[in-house]
Design a protein around this motif. Structure first.
Motif, short mmCIF file in Angstrom:
data_model
loop_
_atom_site.label_atom_id
_atom_site.label_comp_id
_atom_site.label_asym_id
_atom_site.label_seq_id
_atom_site.Cartn_x
_atom_site.Cartn_y
_atom_site.Cartn_z
N SER A 64 -1.95 -14.04 -53.48
CA SER A 64 -3.13 -13.51 -53.94
C SER A 64 -4.06 -14.28 -54.61
O SER A 64 -3.74 -15.59 -54.92
CB SER A 64 -2.55 -12.22 -55.01
OG SER A 64 -2.10 -13.04 -56.28
N ARG A 65 -5.34 -14.00 -54.89
CA ARG A 65 -6.29 -14.70 -55.48
C ARG A 65 -5.90 -15.40 -56.91
O ARG A 65 -5.73 -16.48 -57.18
CB ARG A 65 -7.59 -14.06 -55.71
CG ARG A 65 -8.43 -14.23 -54.54
CD ARG A 65 -9.97 -13.69 -54.91
NE ARG A 65 -10.11 -12.72 -54.05
CZ ARG A 65 -10.37 -11.27 -54.16
NH1 ARG A 65 -10.83 -11.05 -55.54
NH2 ARG A 65 -10.71 -10.50 -53.36
N GLN A 66 -5.09 -14.35 -57.60
CA GLN A 66 -4.49 -14.87 -59.06
C GLN A 66 -3.45 -15.82 -58.82
O GLN A 66 -3.21 -16.76 -59.52
CB GLN A 66 -4.04 -13.31 -59.57
CG GLN A 66 -3.36 -13.88 -61.01
CD GLN A 66 -2.70 -12.54 -61.64
OE1 GLN A 66 -3.08 -11.36 -61.04
NE2 GLN A 66 -2.24 -12.69 -63.05
N ARG A 84 -4.84 -19.01 -58.10
CA ARG A 84 -5.52 -19.67 -59.42
C ARG A 84 -4.42 -20.13 -60.40
O ARG A 84 -4.67 -21.18 -60.99
CB ARG A 84 -6.22 -18.61 -60.05
CG ARG A 84 -7.60 -18.61 -59.91
CD ARG A 84 -8.49 -17.67 -60.89
NE ARG A 84 -8.53 -16.60 -59.79
CZ ARG A 84 -8.29 -15.22 -60.24
NH1 ARG A 84 -7.80 -14.95 -61.25
NH2 ARG A 84 -8.43 -14.25 -59.43
N MET A 85 -3.19 -19.59 -60.21
CA MET A 85 -2.18 -19.82 -61.11
C MET A 85 -1.51 -21.34 -60.52
O MET A 85 -0.56 -21.93 -61.13
CB MET A 85 -1.17 -19.11 -61.08
CG MET A 85 -1.40 -17.76 -62.12
SD MET A 85 -0.34 -16.27 -61.86
CE MET A 85 1.16 -16.98 -62.49
N GLY A 86 -1.81 -21.67 -59.33
CA GLY A 86 -1.30 -23.07 -58.70
C GLY A 86 -0.10 -22.66 -57.86
O GLY A 86 0.62 -23.67 -57.38
N LYS A 87 0.21 -21.68 -57.56
CA LYS A 87 1.42 -21.08 -56.78
C LYS A 87 1.12 -21.70 -55.08
O LYS A 87 -0.17 -21.58 -54.85
CB LYS A 87 1.71 -19.55 -56.54
CG LYS A 87 3.17 -19.39 -56.20
CD LYS A 87 3.33 -18.01 -56.86
CE LYS A 87 4.91 -17.61 -56.39
NZ LYS A 87 5.82 -18.64 -56.30
N THR A 88 1.92 -22.06 -54.53
CA THR A 88 1.67 -22.57 -53.01
C THR A 88 2.26 -21.81 -51.86
O THR A 88 1.92 -22.27 -50.86
CB THR A 88 2.00 -24.18 -53.12
OG1 THR A 88 3.27 -24.41 -53.29
CG2 THR A 88 1.35 -24.90 -54.09
N SER A 89 3.45 -21.09 -52.09
CA SER A 89 3.89 -20.48 -51.23
C SER A 89 4.69 -19.41 -51.65
O SER A 89 5.14 -19.15 -53.20
CB SER A 89 4.68 -21.30 -50.40
OG SER A 89 5.95 -21.58 -51.31
N LEU A 90 5.23 -18.27 -50.73
CA LEU A 90 5.99 -17.36 -51.03
C LEU A 90 7.15 -17.26 -50.36
O LEU A 90 7.01 -17.97 -49.18
CB LEU A 90 5.28 -15.83 -50.84
CG LEU A 90 4.18 -15.56 -51.63
CD1 LEU A 90 3.53 -14.29 -51.15
CD2 LEU A 90 4.66 -15.12 -53.17
N PRO A 91 8.44 -16.82 -50.80
CA PRO A 91 9.67 -16.90 -49.40
C PRO A 91 9.14 -16.33 -48.33
O PRO A 91 8.55 -15.18 -48.16
CB PRO A 91 10.67 -16.05 -50.35
CG PRO A 91 10.21 -15.84 -51.66
CD PRO A 91 8.85 -15.89 -51.62
N TYR A 92 9.57 -17.07 -47.11
CA TYR A 92 9.37 -16.67 -46.07
C TYR A 92 10.46 -17.17 -44.91
O TYR A 92 10.72 -18.43 -45.13
CB TYR A 92 8.15 -17.04 -45.08
CG TYR A 92 7.81 -16.57 -43.97
CD1 TYR A 92 7.08 -15.33 -43.73
CD2 TYR A 92 8.04 -16.99 -42.73
CE1 TYR A 92 7.02 -14.55 -42.57
CE2 TYR A 92 8.13 -16.44 -41.47
CZ TYR A 92 7.46 -15.26 -41.46
OH TYR A 92 6.97 -14.62 -40.14
#
Length: 163
Positions: free
Chosen positions: A38-40, A43-51
């Motif tokens: 998400s945009r948020q 903005r928080m600096g997250k680079t990936s989600l589990p996939y």
């Protein structure tokens, strides 16, 4: 996304604190695979989600995991199980379904964040169905009812045991 389901109202601050910190809360969570950050989250600096998304819910039951940018580890869930699993034409799980989650401590947006950050799943619907011994049952949306004696006593018992 709004949450729905059981809400409890009280003027008793001690009871409210005990409900929030000591009583089990049960949720039904409808999910699908998370498509992107998400945009948020960006903005928080997250680079990936589990996939790929995780079907195995055991990491929710272990505790000790930290959500991104959260200094305090999560307490383990009391229960986490698939009650409905989406399947494709070949019978393979497609990442969708409904999870029943039971937790004691619930932080703001905790279920949504756990699903995204630990499982790679996006929450479509979130419904609280039970708090302690108090159950939503078949109460229509937008309606209310007073607690029955046994429900009131269960809250009082929790309040007395945590003093």
């Amino acid at each position: 996304l709004d949450s729905s389901g059981l809400l409890l109202f009280t003027k008793n601050g001690v009871a409210a604190k005990n409900i929030l910190s000591s009583m089990e809360k049960e949720y039904l969570v409808k999910v699908e695979p998370a498509q992107s950050l998400s945009r948020q989250e960006l903005r928080m600096g997250k680079t990936s989600l589990p996939y790929p998304p995780m079907w195995d819910l055991s990491k929710l039951l272990k505790g000790g995991k930290r959500l991104w940018d959260d200094h305090k580890p999560l307490k383990p869930l009391v229960e986490a199980e698939w009650i409905e699993e989406g399947r494709d034409d070949k019978g393979v799980w497609n990442g969708t379904g409904i999870i029943k989650m039971v937790l004691v401590e619930g932080k703001k947006r905790q279920i949504r964040r756990m699903c995204r950050e630990l499982l790679g799943l996006h929450v479509l619907e979130l419904k609280r169905t039970r708090v302690g011994d108090i159950s939503l049952e078949d109460l229509p949306v937008g309606k209310w009812r007073p607690l029955v004696d046994s429900e009131r006593k269960s809250i009082v018992a929790i309040s007395k045991s945590s003093v």
